[in-house]
Design an enzyme around this catalytic site. Structure first.
Site, PDB file in Angstrom:
ATOM      1  N   GLU A 144       0.999  -1.121   0.028  1.00 22.67           N
ATOM      2  CA  GLU A 144      -0.112  -0.006  -0.016  1.00 22.67           C
ATOM      3  C   GLU A 144       0.821   1.433  -0.126  1.00 22.67           C
ATOM      4  OE1 GLU A 144      -2.763  -0.316   3.324  1.00 22.67           O
ATOM      5  OE2 GLU A 144      -4.122  -1.584   2.192  1.00 22.67           O
ATOM      6  N   GLU A 303      -6.363  -7.704  -0.284  1.00 18.87           N
ATOM      7  CA  GLU A 303      -7.032  -7.694   1.304  1.00 18.87           C
ATOM      8  C   GLU A 303      -8.254  -7.244   1.483  1.00 18.87           C
ATOM      9  OE1 GLU A 303      -4.435  -5.114   3.847  1.00 18.87           O
ATOM     10  OE2 GLU A 303      -2.648  -5.378   2.878  1.00 18.87           O
TER      11      GLU A 303
HETATM   12  C1  GAL Z   1      -4.050  -2.569   5.137  1.00 15.66           C
HETATM   13  C2  GAL Z   1      -2.540  -2.899   5.227  1.00 15.66           C
HETATM   14  C3  GAL Z   1      -2.515  -4.171   6.213  1.00 15.66           C
HETATM   15  C4  GAL Z   1      -3.322  -4.231   7.333  1.00 15.66           C
HETATM   16  C5  GAL Z   1      -4.714  -3.964   7.124  1.00 15.66           C
HETATM   17  C6  GAL Z   1      -5.706  -3.812   8.151  1.00 15.66           C
HETATM   18  O1  GAL Z   1      -4.081  -1.244   5.111  1.00 15.66           O
HETATM   19  O2  GAL Z   1      -2.175  -3.174   4.154  1.00 15.66           O
HETATM   20  O3  GAL Z   1      -1.168  -4.516   6.466  1.00 15.66           O
HETATM   21  O4  GAL Z   1      -2.830  -3.206   8.341  1.00 15.66           O
HETATM   22  O5  GAL Z   1      -4.804  -2.576   6.545  1.00 15.66           O
HETATM   23  O6  GAL Z   1      -7.007  -3.293   7.880  1.00 15.66           O
END
Ligand code: GAL
Length: 662
Positions: A144, A303
């Site tokens: 990210e 994710e």
């Molecule tokens: C994202 C990040 C992850 C984790 C996740 C939690 O922004 O890439 O590593 O922190 O959020 O929601």
């Protein structure tokens, strides 16, 4: 091929005994790919130039034995403490001049040469060691980009900004002064060294300065991505590389139109906002935008969460069936892989209260049951892989326009780009209209209708592309405060909406933004207008509705213009949702655009087109269940059952995916 399934896997958080259980449970859940090593820099390089790959060697071997592919990350989002002790100058400085400390993650200056050297060194070590490892299927570069460090205001960044500006303005300070309008408030620059990042200052900073800064910050992080990618490519030319985008509500730091062509596979992270009662619309919209960024090709959801996140004021858990609806909605909008943050819920660390595929409660939990079910669902949808969208409506989306619209000292700070785009997207989503997103200068030939909500900034080429689309027989609908400024944020003179005035057949001489809570009755259909109004004069267009009260009584609020052989609409205000839905319905009907399927309220319909079949996704967000007409020879893929009688049942709160042969 199947649809990839998995999540971030962080075995470094657990003793080795746990890994065997991880493998067993991953197999049970149908996991096919995990992202590893994302935050493992301090472990892999315990001191500068000293490496320890024991953990990765073991974990990659385990994954290989278990038939699970690795999306191997470069760990560069979390530099170790030793790095910052050696290079304190690589720590970022915020807008107010406050230096930040290490101790979390992604706290580095994107323009730091020391960071870049260290990041490329560890990326190169990984690349050479694992380029030919049979478990490694893809590189996950960084994590990210810009999530926590979208901009740094230190002296090193100032130098880099000046270099970027010199390249942009052909080394001509006169061009920069002209583009920035520095005659205003005595801001002329006589020496490049005078130019700073837009640090905290007493009054409103120069808008073009700020806009160029945002462009620079996006490019600066992109340069880091490309540098890492090139190092990886050199060692492993055939392994694809991705980095996880954040196309979602609150992140606007990167111009992903510029990023996407640099990725071999586009991937995205998406989380729900607890306060959004209809986050399914956000999922659909971000999915459509990500698919569009990927040039229509499938993409990966890198994710999302099985349940609550831990970074909102109150973190809502998912309702029964929501995990499945969410994941399959991403597939419906083009995802060919579904992954979560993270595999196993952490017991320590900053994200110990974040949900995971395997929750703290273990396998005796609803989330685990849902995770196993989803693995089976994705297997059943294998043939959907590779299919794409079918939109004939395009919504213009542009980061430059978003940044410029949200600069300070606008006519109204209530006007937010994402809100406007979403308010136009929502009724289309509710009616089952397939949508792509496009840049203003995109090839518009696949579309019959193009919508441009509040496209405040647009250059001549973009404006000509959009108006040309209308004049050559198609339909363009433009929202208020569009075309107002050029790429340098200079107002187009002679009346609003600047670049679109002729095509729309209107001319506005003055803007009348409305106060929060204020609304005005419209002359037709009992509708109201809020947020914005303007004194529109017709210059060829016809008024569809006008203000029925207030200082602009009788002035057109929505207009339609016959332009060339096509049509150009102007929505000069924000109509209430029902009125806006009615207008967009009329506009799309006149443009000859049909829904992918007519469904009962609350049942989302989305279509993916394969080589010889269409895949119709029906998702019941209303919780009532529905019967939807489908082709006679259709098959419902999640159950594997043929659909009898030309109508498929969508279970209450559930999903049906129907293969309709073409
Ligand atoms: C994202 C990040 C992850 C984790 C996740 C939690 O922004 O890439 O590593 O922190 O959020 O929601």
């Amino acid at each position: 091929m199947t649809i990839a399934y998995g999540g971030d896997y962080n075995p470094e958080q657990w003793p080795e005994e746990v890994w065997a259980e991880d493998m067993r449970l991953m197999r049970e859940a149908g996991v096919t790919m995990v992202s590893i090593g994302i935050f493992s820099w301090a472990l892999l390089e315990p001191s500068e130039g000293v490496y320890d790959f024991t953990l990765l060697d073991k974990v990659l071997a385990l994954l290989q034995q278990n038939g699970i592919a690795a999306d191997l990350a470069t760990p560069t989002a979390a530099p170790p403490a030793w790095f910052f002790r050696a290079h304190p100058e690589a720590l970022p400085v915020d807008r107010d001049g406050r230096g930040l400390s290490y101790g979390s993650r992604q706290t580095f200056c994107p323009s730091s040469p020391a960071y870049r050297t260290a990041a490329l060194r560890i990326a190169g070590e990984l690349a050479r060691r694992y380029a030919d490892h049979p478990a490694v299927a893809m590189w996950h570069i960084h994590n990210e980009y810009g999530c926590h460090n979208p901009a740094c205001y230190c002296d090193e960044s100032a130098e880099a900004f000046r270099r970027w500006l010199r390249a942009k303005y052909g080394d001509s300070l006169a061009s920069l002064n002209d583009a920035w309008g520095t005659a205003f408030w005595s801001q002329w620059y006589y020496d490049w060294a005078e130019i700073l990042p837009p640090r905290a200052t007493g009054a409103v900073p120069n808008p073009t300065h700020q806009l160029d800064w945002r462009r620079f910050c996006s490019d600066e992080l992109l340069a880091l991505y490309k540098a890492e990618r090139d190092v990886l490519r050199e060692a492993a030319p055939s392994l694809p590389a991705t980095t996880n985008f954040m196309v979602m509500f609150n992140f606007d730091a990167l111009d992903y139109w510029r990023w996407a062509p640099e990725l071999d596979v586009v991937s995205n992270d998406h989380y729900l906002r607890s306060t959004d009662p209809e986050s399914e619309i956000d999922i659909a919209m971000s999915g459509d935008l990500v698919r569009s960024l990927a040039g229509g090709r499938p993409w990966l959801l890198m994710e999302h969460s099985t349940g609550a996140v831990n970074w909102q004021p109150v973190n809502r858990a998912k309702s029964p069936g929501e995990l499945r609806r969410n994941a399959l909605a991403h597939v419906a909008h083009g995802a060919d892989g579904i992954a979560y943050f993270q595999w196993r819920a952490a017991k320590a660390g900053a994200e110990q209260w974040h949900s995971a595929m395997l929750p703290h409660a273990g396998t005796d939990s609803v989330i685990w049951q849902d995770v196993v079910q989803l693995g089976a669902d994705l297997k059943a949808l294998a043939e959907v892989q590779g299919s794409t969208g079918t939109a004939t409506v395009a919504v213009v989306w542009d980061w430059d326009a978003r940044w410029a619209l949200e600069l300070p000292s606008q006519p109204s700070e209530e006007l937010r780009y994402l809100d406007q785009v979403r308010s136009w997207y929502e009724p289309l989503w509710r009616s089952g209209i397939a949508v792509d997103f496009v840049r203003p200068d995109a090839d518009l030939s696949p579309y019959r209708l193009v919508l441009a909500p509040s496209l405040y900034l647009v250059d001549e080429a973009g404006a000509a592309n959009l108006t040309g689309f209308a004049s050559s027989g198609d339909t363009l609908a433009v929202g208020f405060h569009s075309g107002a400024v050029d790429e340098n944020c200079h107002v187009r003179l002679g009346g609003y909406p600047g670049a679109f005035r002729d095509a729309l057949g209107v001319r506005t001489d003055e803007l009348f933004p409305l106060l929060p809570g204020e609304s005005l009755a419209l002359s037709s259909g009992g509708g109201t207008a809020s947020l914005w109004s303007e004194r529109v004069a017709l210059a060829g267009a016809e008024a569809i509705t006008s203000y029925a009260e207030g200082p602009l009584t009788g002035i057109p609020a929505v207009t339609r213009n016959a332009y060339g052989t096509g049509t150009a609409w102007y929505l000069a205000t924000r109509p209430d949702p029902t009125t806006l839905a009615g207008l967009l319905d009329l506009i799309r009907r006149e443009a000859g655009v049909e829904p992918v399927r007519v469904t009962p309220e609350g049942v989302e319909a989305a279509l993916r087109r394969g080589a010889d079949a269409d895949y119709l996704f029906l998702i019941d967000h209303a919780g009532k269940g529905a019967e939807v007409s489908v082709a006679a020879d259709a098959v419902e893929l999640l159950t594997g059952e043929p659909v009898l009688g030309g109508s498929v049942s969508v279970p209450a709160g559930g999903v049906a995916v129907v293969r309709e042969p073409r």
